[in-house]
Design an enzyme around this catalytic site. Structure first.
Site, short mmCIF file in Angstrom:
data_model
loop_
_atom_site.label_atom_id
_atom_site.label_comp_id
_atom_site.label_asym_id
_atom_site.label_seq_id
_atom_site.Cartn_x
_atom_site.Cartn_y
_atom_site.Cartn_z
N GLY A 1 42.91 58.78 44.09
CA GLY A 1 41.92 57.75 43.65
C GLY A 1 40.51 57.63 44.48
CG HIS A 2 38.00 61.07 45.40
ND1 HIS A 2 38.94 61.71 44.72
CD2 HIS A 2 36.93 61.49 45.51
CE1 HIS A 2 38.54 62.76 44.10
NE2 HIS A 2 37.01 62.60 44.65
CB VAL B 1 40.34 50.66 46.93
CG1 VAL B 1 41.23 50.72 48.32
CG2 VAL B 1 40.41 49.35 46.53
N GLY B 2 39.44 53.55 47.01
CA GLY B 2 39.25 55.06 47.42
C GLY B 2 37.87 55.30 47.87
CB SER C 1 47.27 43.85 44.46
OG SER C 1 47.02 42.63 43.89
CB SER C 2 46.72 38.78 47.17
OG SER C 2 45.76 38.79 46.29
CB CYS C 3 48.43 40.03 41.99
SG CYS C 3 48.71 41.45 41.82
CE1 TYR D 1 47.15 47.10 39.89
CE2 TYR D 1 47.40 45.18 41.08
CZ TYR D 1 47.00 46.38 40.95
OH TYR D 1 46.32 46.85 42.06
CE LYS E 1 49.18 48.79 42.81
NZ LYS E 1 48.59 50.21 43.34
CB THR F 1 42.31 39.01 49.95
OG1 THR F 1 42.33 37.97 48.95
CG2 THR F 1 41.10 39.46 50.60
CG ASN F 2 41.01 38.25 44.28
OD1 ASN F 2 42.55 38.23 44.95
ND2 ASN F 2 40.90 37.89 43.14
CG HIS G 1 39.48 42.07 39.56
ND1 HIS G 1 39.49 43.75 39.72
CD2 HIS G 1 40.53 41.74 39.51
CE1 HIS G 1 40.91 43.96 39.67
NE2 HIS G 1 41.33 42.93 39.92
NE ARG H 1 42.47 34.36 42.02
CZ ARG H 1 43.05 33.51 41.40
NH1 ARG H 1 43.22 32.25 41.76
NH2 ARG H 1 43.58 33.46 40.04
CG ASP I 1 42.10 28.02 35.60
OD1 ASP I 1 40.96 28.43 35.23
OD2 ASP I 1 42.33 26.84 35.68
P1 GDP Z 1 42.87 37.33 39.54
O1 GDP Z 1 42.82 37.17 41.06
O2 GDP Z 1 44.08 38.38 39.29
O3 GDP Z 1 43.25 35.95 38.69
O4 GDP Z 1 41.52 38.47 39.10
P2 GDP Z 1 40.44 37.89 38.60
O5 GDP Z 1 39.21 38.36 39.28
O6 GDP Z 1 40.25 38.50 36.91
O7 GDP Z 1 40.24 36.38 38.15
C1 GDP Z 1 40.14 35.58 39.25
C2 GDP Z 1 39.55 34.28 38.69
O8 GDP Z 1 38.25 34.19 38.39
C3 GDP Z 1 40.48 33.65 37.44
O9 GDP Z 1 40.65 32.07 37.68
C4 GDP Z 1 39.27 33.96 36.16
O10 GDP Z 1 39.68 32.76 35.18
C5 GDP Z 1 38.40 33.47 36.93
N1 GDP Z 1 36.94 33.88 36.30
C6 GDP Z 1 35.78 33.28 36.03
N2 GDP Z 1 35.04 34.02 35.17
C7 GDP Z 1 35.78 35.41 35.07
C8 GDP Z 1 35.08 36.44 34.37
O11 GDP Z 1 34.07 36.69 33.82
N3 GDP Z 1 36.06 37.52 34.49
C9 GDP Z 1 37.21 37.40 35.28
N4 GDP Z 1 37.94 38.59 35.50
N5 GDP Z 1 37.68 36.28 35.92
C10 GDP Z 1 36.93 35.28 35.71
#
Ligand code: GDP
Length: 334
Positions: free
Chosen positions: A30-31, A35-36, A125-127, A154, A158, A182-183, A197, A227, A287
């Protein structure tokens, strides 16, 4: 591409080196991903040999993956290949997220064992943690409760990858380790509005709104979830640190130690991009997890620290976006 070596080890307290990367052949599956690519940038300052897959092997195919890794003969494998995506992508393409990630993990981990690699680093991943996990989330919270439904497909894949590494360590004595970042955000992110994301989604949305002169920008959800965001080059530094200094079953968290509401984060992205309009929240969008803050004490105790401040990281990510560094849409292949 060469970068200065990491300065992230606190107070000169360097833990014992369990793996000396000098002269070793390292394969990053996945280079080209977020992340890669960051791990490749970081490894460029190590005295190791980076071996890559020039043919674009589909890692969901077992035989092809085994052939690839047997041919490359790496000493070290980093599993950074994955089907990744934000909250919308995860809930829209559940089969792709669970199947692709299970297949990639199974195939790469088994191929690494068959070809006798000395060490494998599995990126999670933190998820993977339960929705109601205590905050900050300790590694011990793994498999203690139900997952957040928006990313459980996912997360299940993981978690399976983590347990595969543990099982291979137990049965075959393989030095396979797993880190849970984390994210993440940074150069080469996926800016597709549906599958990205939140950092990449908002960088693009604010940029386009600024260009058009829109008075408002819509942010998904209530803005209340919290987050923790890490610049991907810090994660890459942690990954190399773990390769060298960590060997144990289970997992290691990689975080920055503090979180922020999505509303505050969105304002920070708007400021980074130079968008002065108003934010509007759309609660019809999910959310997801109310909060996701990792307990990073395990890695901290070894002396590792992140070093990129959120505003600096976002400025660098935006510069990369402007320079056209974005990856493709990242949609399911089939
Ligand atoms: P998560 O950490 O797995 O929930 O990944 P995300 O990065 O997709 O979302 C993080 C948070 O950001 C969630 O609460 C989403 O609802 C919020 N969020 C706000 N606007 C956006 C957007 O445009 N795209 C995404 N992906 N998330 C958003």
């Amino acid at each position: 591409m060469s970068q200065p070596p990491s300065s992230s080890i606190a107070d000169g307290a360097v833990p014992p080196t369990l793996l000396d990367l000098r002269g070793l052949r390292v394969f990053v599956a996945g280079h080209r991903g977020l992340v890669g690519a960051a791990i490749m940038r970081r490894l460029a300052s190590e005295d190791c040999e980076l071996v890559t897959d020039a043919t674009g092997t589909d890692l969901r195919r077992q035989e092809a993956t085994e052939r690839l890794i047997a041919g490359l003969k790496p000493d070290v494998v980093v599993v950074a290949a994955a089907r990744v995506g934000g909250i919308y992508a995860n809930s829209t393409w559940p089969a792709s997220f669970i199947y692709d990630n299970l297949a990639i993990a199974m195939n790469v981990i088994q191929a690494a064992r068959l070809s006798g690699v000395r060490k494998l680093l599995n990126l999670g991943s933190s998820c993977v943690y339960p929705r109601e996990a205590p905050q900050p989330i300790p590694e011990e919270a793994l498999l203690t409760g139900p997952l957040e439904p928006t990313n459980e497909w996912y997360a299940i894949a993981k978690i399976a990858a983590i347990r595969l590494c543990d099982a291979y360590r137990l049965q075959h004595g393989c030095d396979f380790v797993s880190v849970m970042p984390t994210n993440l955000f940074g150069p080469g992110d996926n800016y597709d509005p549906e599958s990205s994301h939140v950092p990449a989604a908002l960088i693009r949305r604010f940029h386009e709104a600024k260009r058009r002169g829109d008075p408002t920008v819509t942010v998904w959800g209530t803005g209340q979830p919290r987050r923790e965001f890490m610049y991907v080059d810090d994660l890459a530094d942690a990954a190399v640190f773990v390769l060298k200094h960590w060997s144990a079953p289970g997992i290691v968290n990689v975080g920055v130690g503090h979180d922020i509401t999505i509303a505050a984060f969105a304002r920070l992205v708007a400021d980074t991009v130079g968008y002065a309009g108003d934010l509007v929240f759309d609660p019809s969008r999910p959310d997801g997890m109310p909060r996701k803050l990792l307990d990073g004490r395990r890695l901290e105790a070894l002396g590792w620290r992140p070093r990129t401040d959120l505003a600096d990281g976002l400025a660098r990510a935006y510069a990369d976006f402007l320079a056209g560094g974005a990856r493709g849409p990242g949609r399911p292949l089939d």
